[in-house]
Design an enzyme around this catalytic site. Structure first.
Site, PDB file in Angstrom:
ATOM      1  N   HIS A 659      -6.642  -0.180   1.454  1.00  0.00           N
ATOM      2  CA  HIS A 659      -6.012   1.128   1.213  1.00  0.00           C
ATOM      3  C   HIS A 659      -6.010   1.528  -0.261  1.00  0.00           C
ATOM      4  O   HIS A 659      -5.593   2.633  -0.597  1.00  0.00           O
ATOM      5  CB  HIS A 659      -4.567   1.122   1.737  1.00  0.00           C
ATOM      6  CG  HIS A 659      -4.129   2.446   2.283  1.00  0.00           C
ATOM      7  ND1 HIS A 659      -4.660   3.643   1.853  1.00  0.00           N
ATOM      8  CD2 HIS A 659      -3.209   2.771   3.231  1.00  0.00           C
ATOM      9  CE1 HIS A 659      -4.085   4.637   2.491  1.00  0.00           C
ATOM     10  NE2 HIS A 659      -3.207   4.137   3.343  1.00  0.00           N
ATOM     11  N   ARG A 660      -6.487   0.655  -1.140  1.00  0.00           N
ATOM     12  CA  ARG A 660      -6.522   1.018  -2.554  1.00  0.00           C
ATOM     13  C   ARG A 660      -7.587   2.062  -2.848  1.00  0.00           C
ATOM     14  O   ARG A 660      -7.453   2.833  -3.800  1.00  0.00           O
ATOM     15  CB  ARG A 660      -6.751  -0.230  -3.413  1.00  0.00           C
ATOM     16  CG  ARG A 660      -5.574  -1.197  -3.432  1.00  0.00           C
ATOM     17  CD  ARG A 660      -5.881  -2.458  -4.199  1.00  0.00           C
ATOM     18  NE  ARG A 660      -6.933  -3.261  -3.560  1.00  0.00           N
ATOM     19  CZ  ARG A 660      -7.318  -4.455  -3.999  1.00  0.00           C
ATOM     20  NH1 ARG A 660      -6.752  -4.961  -5.093  1.00  0.00           N
ATOM     21  NH2 ARG A 660      -8.258  -5.139  -3.367  1.00  0.00           N
TER      22      ARG A 660
END
Length: 687
Positions: A659-660
């Site tokens: 999710h970065r």
């Protein structure tokens, strides 16, 4: 003093400024290599300042000075005027610290190819400056004090510098070349010359010298760049056996695969310190070689050795002159077949069952010549007559004792001399039952099992009980699974109707195309439209690292672990080529023959449990990856088609993302494209 030399004060002041700047910067930078670089640069700047101030007659400073009477204060192009000490990374004095480029590099060191090797000579560089290097590639050929050997690379990148040329020698542990991560940095990184270093420190502490007669240790080798310890699968030589340099002495299980280990010394196996099935730290002694046969059994394990505890006393070494000894046998059912890689390849090509071939190599190892002498189908060469009792093949050297690993362990435990035991196995091989019978005990196969008070009418399986040590591969898998928790991940699922996909598979299956090959190609085509899921996040650089190559890795379960063979550039390959490559990779994975480049280079991973009837699951995100796709099985369901309830098959896929740099919308759009390819654009899979 600078004022005494007139205009030289400008040069001195600038040099001192450089020194202070470099010194302060070395305190800020955390990377040890760059700290050393800045400290050296600071010291050099101080040396130059002193030289300018106190040695006006120094010849190489002439461009900076001129005559004492005509010298005028001015700024000097320091790098141009003082080329002998120009600093790496600077084109001129005007270069600023903020403009410096930090090059990420690693060194290739001269390896220790034998326990007595102090230095090695480079016979040939297989890779040249600028060449791309993958982990496992042969980079150079080194001549040690024993033989010429290929040396592999454990790192990926580009060969930036060769510090030791062909024909030159370097001490063990010293740097001979430099690898950089980026092609643009070729020519940079590393030191200007190889720094002499002591022999590389082993992972395990150095063991004290063994007591008794002079001996040479056989150390647990590092079979991969990540290996910390190794497990001995089987000793190919026993105590008292003659060993020549180059002989296979043991089979070791690392965190990657089982590999043969050669001896670099000649002599006799005087003591085995780590038994079959036990582990030892890399660099720890696992056996001792003595120079004289009379010293066998007299040498003892080093005190406080880093290896596993010394085994119990070994049986008396058999006399090599003993006659009428049993011959090698084909392994009994369920036993592990030890064969050379070439023998395995020949057996596969000719359809020969290796378990039916009598090995004539060290410790009963099946060699290529054994396979060539065997008939197709695995039968041993027919004899003209069928003599009674075990028959010894004519190609077995006289004096060879053949026994199963279980028999050797039983002989050690019961202090039985194998030379006096008559083997009842195939070709006269000594089995565990033979040893127990010789020791006056009931054979293991005939020992009665205690029955419960109320016996069940069905057969109760023998279930495992108690702790079982992990294999090297299982330890590596466990470590990788822990590393998956370092990234904040999320999952998105979608159901995909497989009607068109099933029709395509039915047409391609007779040609040998598998579901895994079709799914790999479909995923690769979807990645072309959504390259973000093929990228990974670089925490250090705070950047998204995109990959031009689409390398699809598929998780494969193998005995004792899990591995991910990689189909490189899957999007650019026709479906038949994808299928052939996948079949090749799976075969090599099951045989433990995959090289690092074939299972460590994936950019996107697929895990498919649909063939096991699993309807839906999620996968852990592999470290260093951006995404992994979990594929469930296709199940029948009712769906409205043109207003009519219709039975269709649907499979559920779940993507796990970092999710970065990958967001929910990115994952959803990727699954939407994948669904379109599998539902309506299946023709693209065979184009």
């Amino acid at each position: 003093e600078s004022e005494r030399e007139g205009g030289q004060c400008e040069v001195c002041a600038d040099s001192v400024s450089f020194s202070l700047a470099f010194g302060l910067w070395s305190l800020v930078v955390q990377e040890p290599t760059m700290q050393t670089f800045y400290l050296k640069s600071a010291a050099m700047a101080l040396v130059v300042a002193s030289a300018v101030a106190f040695t006006p007659a120094t010849p190489f400073l002439a461009p900076l000075r001129g005559s004492a009477t005509s010298f005028a204060p001015q700024k000097v192009n320091f790098a141009a005027a003082f080329q002998p000490v120009a600093l790496r990374g600077f084109n001129s004095r005007a270069s600023s610290i903020s403009g410096m480029k930090m090059v990420e590099s690693s060194n290739i060191a001269m390896p220790a190819l034998s326990s007595t090797m102090k230095e090695g000579k480079i016979v040939q560089w297989v890779k040249q400056v600028g060449d791309k290097i993958e982990a496992g590639d042969i980079v150079m050929v080194v001549e040690s004090d024993k033989a010429d050997m290929d040396v592999e690379a454990f790192e990926e990148g580009y060969l930036s510098k060769i510090l030791v040329e062909e024909g030159d020698a370097a001490e063990v542990g010293s740097t001979v070349a430099v690898i950089v991560q980026n092609e643009a940095d070729v020519g940079q990184g590393g030191d200007a010359a190889p720094a002499a270093a002591a022999a590389p420190a082993a992972s395990a502490p150095a063991a004290p010298a063994a007591s008794g007669p002079p001996s040479t240790p056989i150390a647990m080798p590092a079979l991969s760049s990540t290996m910390k310890e190794g497990k001995i699968v089987q000793w190919m030589k026993s105590e008292g056996d003659r060993v020549e340099a180059g002989d296979i002495v043991m089979v070791v299980e690392s965190d990657k695969a089982d590999m043969d280990v050669e001896s670099f010394e000649s002599g006799w196996i005087g003591k085995i310190l780590v038994e079959d099935g036990e582990t030892a730290q890399v660099g720890a002694p696992v056996a001792l070689i003595v120079d004289n046969e009379a010293d066998v059994g007299k040498v003892s394990a080093p005190a406080a050795s880093a290896a596993a505890p010394a085994p119990s006393s070994a049986p008396t070494a058999p006399s090599p002159a003993a006659s009428a000894m049993p011959a090698p046998a084909a392994p009994a059912g369920g036993e592990r077949v030890v064969a050379s890689p070439l023998a395995k390849q020949l057996a596969e090509e000719r359809g020969i069952d290796l378990s039916t071939v009598a090995g004539t190599g060290p410790g009963g190892r099946v060699t290529a010549s054994d396979v060539e002498n065997a008939k197709a189908g695995g039968a041993a060469p027919a004899k003209k007559e069928a003599p009674k009792g075990p028959v010894r093949p004519s190609n077995v050297p006289a004096g060879t004792i053949m026994a199963t690993p279980q028999a050797k362990k039983a002989a050690k435990k019961n202090k039985v001399d194998l030379a006096k035991v008559q083997g009842s196995g195939n070709f006269g091989r000594i089995t565990e039952d033979d040893v127990l019978t010789a020791a006056g005990k009931a054979p293991a196969s005939k020992q009665p099992a205690s029955a419960p008070a109320f016996a069940s009418s069905r057969t109760i399986p023998d279930l495992p009980d108690g702790p079982v040590p992990l294999s090297g591969m299982q330890v590596a898998v466990a470590a990788n699974m822990m590393a998956t928790k370092a990234a904040p991940d999320f999952r998105v699922s979608r159901r995909i109707t497989t009607t068109k996909f099933d029709e395509l598979y039915a047409m391609m299956k007779p040609k040998g195309v598998t579901v895994s090959a079709l799914m790999s190609k479909a995923v690769a085509l979807a990645i072309e439209e959504h390259p973000i899921v093929n990228a990974h996040y670089d925490e250090k650089a705070k950047a998204i690292v995109y990959k031009k190559d689409i390398n699809i890795a598929n998780a494969v379960a193998i005995p004792g672990g899990l591995i991910t063979p990689v189909i490189k550039n899957c999007n650019a390959m026709p479906i038949m080529a994808v299928s052939d490559k996948w079949r090749e990779l799976v075969g090599k994975a099951k045989e433990g023959k995959l090289v690092p480049d074939e299972f460590t280079t994936g950019t996107f991973t697929i895990s498919n449990l649909g063939m096991f009837g699993v309807s839906q699951f999620g996968s852990l995100l592999p470290a260093g990856s951006g995404s992994i796709l979990a594929v469930g099985g296709a199940l029948p369901t009712v769906q409205m088609v043109n207003g009519v309830p219709t039975e269709v098959k649907q499979m559920e896929v779940t993507i796990t993302c970092d999710h970065r740099h990958i967001y929910g919308a990115d994952a959803a759009m990727f699954l939407k494209t994948l669904a379109e390819i599998l539902e309506t654009r299946t023709i693209e899979l065979v184009m």
